[in-house]
Each structure stands twice: as C-alpha cells, then as structure tokens.
Design a protein around this motif. Structure first.
Motif, PDB file in Angstrom:
ATOM      1  N   GLU A   4      64.759  58.483 119.218  1.00 21.58           N
ATOM      2  CA  GLU A   4      64.876  59.924 118.997  1.00 21.58           C
ATOM      3  C   GLU A   4      66.333  60.380 119.025  1.00 21.58           C
ATOM      4  O   GLU A   4      66.750  61.203 118.209  1.00 21.58           O
ATOM      5  CB  GLU A   4      64.058  60.696 120.043  1.00 21.58           C
ATOM      6  N   GLU A   5      67.085  59.847 119.965  1.00 23.27           N
ATOM      7  CA  GLU A   5      68.512  60.197 120.037  1.00 23.27           C
ATOM      8  C   GLU A   5      69.262  59.707 118.806  1.00 23.27           C
ATOM      9  O   GLU A   5      70.120  60.412 118.280  1.00 23.27           O
ATOM     10  CB  GLU A   5      69.145  59.594 121.294  1.00 23.27           C
ATOM     11  N   ALA A   6      68.926  58.513 118.348  1.00 20.76           N
ATOM     12  CA  ALA A   6      69.589  57.971 117.162  1.00 20.76           C
ATOM     13  C   ALA A   6      69.284  58.813 115.935  1.00 20.76           C
ATOM     14  O   ALA A   6      70.185  59.126 115.144  1.00 20.76           O
ATOM     15  CB  ALA A   6      69.155  56.535 116.938  1.00 20.76           C
ATOM     16  N   ILE A   7      68.035  59.213 115.770  1.00 19.05           N
ATOM     17  CA  ILE A   7      67.664  60.052 114.631  1.00 19.05           C
ATOM     18  C   ILE A   7      68.352  61.401 114.724  1.00 19.05           C
ATOM     19  O   ILE A   7      68.842  61.942 113.723  1.00 19.05           O
ATOM     20  CB  ILE A   7      66.132  60.189 114.545  1.00 19.05           C
ATOM     21  N   HIS A   8      68.419  61.946 115.911  1.00 14.87           N
ATOM     22  CA  HIS A   8      69.113  63.230 116.094  1.00 14.87           C
ATOM     23  C   HIS A   8      70.592  63.097 115.730  1.00 14.87           C
ATOM     24  O   HIS A   8      71.148  63.950 115.031  1.00 14.87           O
ATOM     25  CB  HIS A   8      68.961  63.724 117.532  1.00 14.87           C
ATOM     26  N   ASN A   9      71.239  62.027 116.196  1.00 16.87           N
ATOM     27  CA  ASN A   9      72.656  61.831 115.893  1.00 16.87           C
ATOM     28  C   ASN A   9      72.893  61.655 114.396  1.00 16.87           C
ATOM     29  O   ASN A   9      73.847  62.202 113.844  1.00 16.87           O
ATOM     30  CB  ASN A   9      73.199  60.621 116.647  1.00 16.87           C
ATOM     31  N   GLU A  16      71.418  66.847 107.801  1.00 26.00           N
ATOM     32  CA  GLU A  16      70.081  66.904 107.237  1.00 26.00           C
ATOM     33  C   GLU A  16      69.078  67.141 108.354  1.00 26.00           C
ATOM     34  O   GLU A  16      69.383  66.950 109.531  1.00 26.00           O
ATOM     35  CB  GLU A  16      69.741  65.597 106.519  1.00 26.00           C
ATOM     36  N   LEU A  17      67.881  67.544 107.965  1.00 27.27           N
ATOM     37  CA  LEU A  17      66.838  67.762 108.951  1.00 27.27           C
ATOM     38  C   LEU A  17      66.386  66.440 109.557  1.00 27.27           C
ATOM     39  O   LEU A  17      66.459  65.391 108.912  1.00 27.27           O
ATOM     40  CB  LEU A  17      65.644  68.454 108.303  1.00 27.27           C
ATOM     41  N   GLU A  18      65.922  66.497 110.789  1.00 27.43           N
ATOM     42  CA  GLU A  18      65.461  65.286 111.466  1.00 27.43           C
ATOM     43  C   GLU A  18      64.227  64.707 110.776  1.00 27.43           C
ATOM     44  O   GLU A  18      64.031  63.494 110.780  1.00 27.43           O
ATOM     45  CB  GLU A  18      65.167  65.575 112.938  1.00 27.43           C
ATOM     46  N   ASP A  19      63.413  65.567 110.175  1.00 27.97           N
ATOM     47  CA  ASP A  19      62.220  65.075 109.468  1.00 27.97           C
ATOM     48  C   ASP A  19      62.611  64.169 108.299  1.00 27.97           C
ATOM     49  O   ASP A  19      61.972  63.148 108.048  1.00 27.97           O
ATOM     50  CB  ASP A  19      61.378  66.248 108.943  1.00 27.97           C
ATOM     51  N   ILE A  20      63.651  64.552 107.569  1.00 24.64           N
ATOM     52  CA  ILE A  20      64.095  63.753 106.423  1.00 24.64           C
ATOM     53  C   ILE A  20      64.593  62.394 106.899  1.00 24.64           C
ATOM     54  O   ILE A  20      64.273  61.355 106.314  1.00 24.64           O
ATOM     55  CB  ILE A  20      65.190  64.507 105.644  1.00 24.64           C
ATOM     56  N   VAL A  21      65.380  62.394 107.967  1.00 27.35           N
ATOM     57  CA  VAL A  21      65.905  61.137 108.504  1.00 27.35           C
ATOM     58  C   VAL A  21      64.759  60.270 109.006  1.00 27.35           C
ATOM     59  O   VAL A  21      64.753  59.048 108.802  1.00 27.35           O
ATOM     60  CB  VAL A  21      66.932  61.415 109.621  1.00 27.35           C
ATOM     61  N   GLU A  22      63.773  60.879 109.643  1.00 26.68           N
ATOM     62  CA  GLU A  22      62.611  60.134 110.145  1.00 26.68           C
ATOM     63  C   GLU A  22      61.830  59.520 108.990  1.00 26.68           C
ATOM     64  O   GLU A  22      61.413  58.362 109.057  1.00 26.68           O
ATOM     65  CB  GLU A  22      61.707  61.068 110.956  1.00 26.68           C
TER      66      GLU A  22
END
Length: 69
Positions: A4-9, A16-22
């Motif tokens: 979660e921290e990596a996706i947030h960073n 970009e939004l966290e959803d897109i990165v996820e």
C-alpha cells in the motif's frame, strides 16, 4: 515498506490516482511471465554446444571460391 505504501508513493510521484496504479500492478501480475529456468539442469546442452566446431561466417563464400577454382 508494504504494498500500500509503495502504491501510494508511486501515485504521488506519477501524479496519478492510486486506483490506476493498482490496476497497472494487477495487470502486470496477471500477464504471462517468463518461465524460471534452472541452468544447472541444462548442463548437457551447454556442453554439446561448446563441442561444436567453429564455422566461419564466410564459409558459404569459401565453398563458392572452391567451386570456381
């Protein structure tokens, strides 16, 4: 650092939004990856390849020259 921290960073850095990165991370995980190959099991193949005699890259042209003479 957990996932979660990596996706947030990453989302903060790329703006970009966290959803897109996820979604991108899940798509990469779902895609076919290369098979894991143990090179120690294929020692015989490596030895056979090393025993082949050297073939000149100009061997084709050498044969043509021999035929002309």
């Amino acid at each position: 650092m957990n996932r979660e921290e990596a996706i947030h960073n990453i989302s903060v850095v790329t703006d970009e939004l966290e959803d897109i990165v996820e979604r991108r991370a899940k798509a990469i995980e779902a895609s076919c990856s290369l098979p894991i190959v143990n090179i120690h099991d294929n020692i015989n193949l490596i030895d056979e390849a090393a025993r082949k005699s050297y073939v000149s890259p100009y061997a084709k042209f050498d044969k043509i020259r021999r035929k002309r003479k």
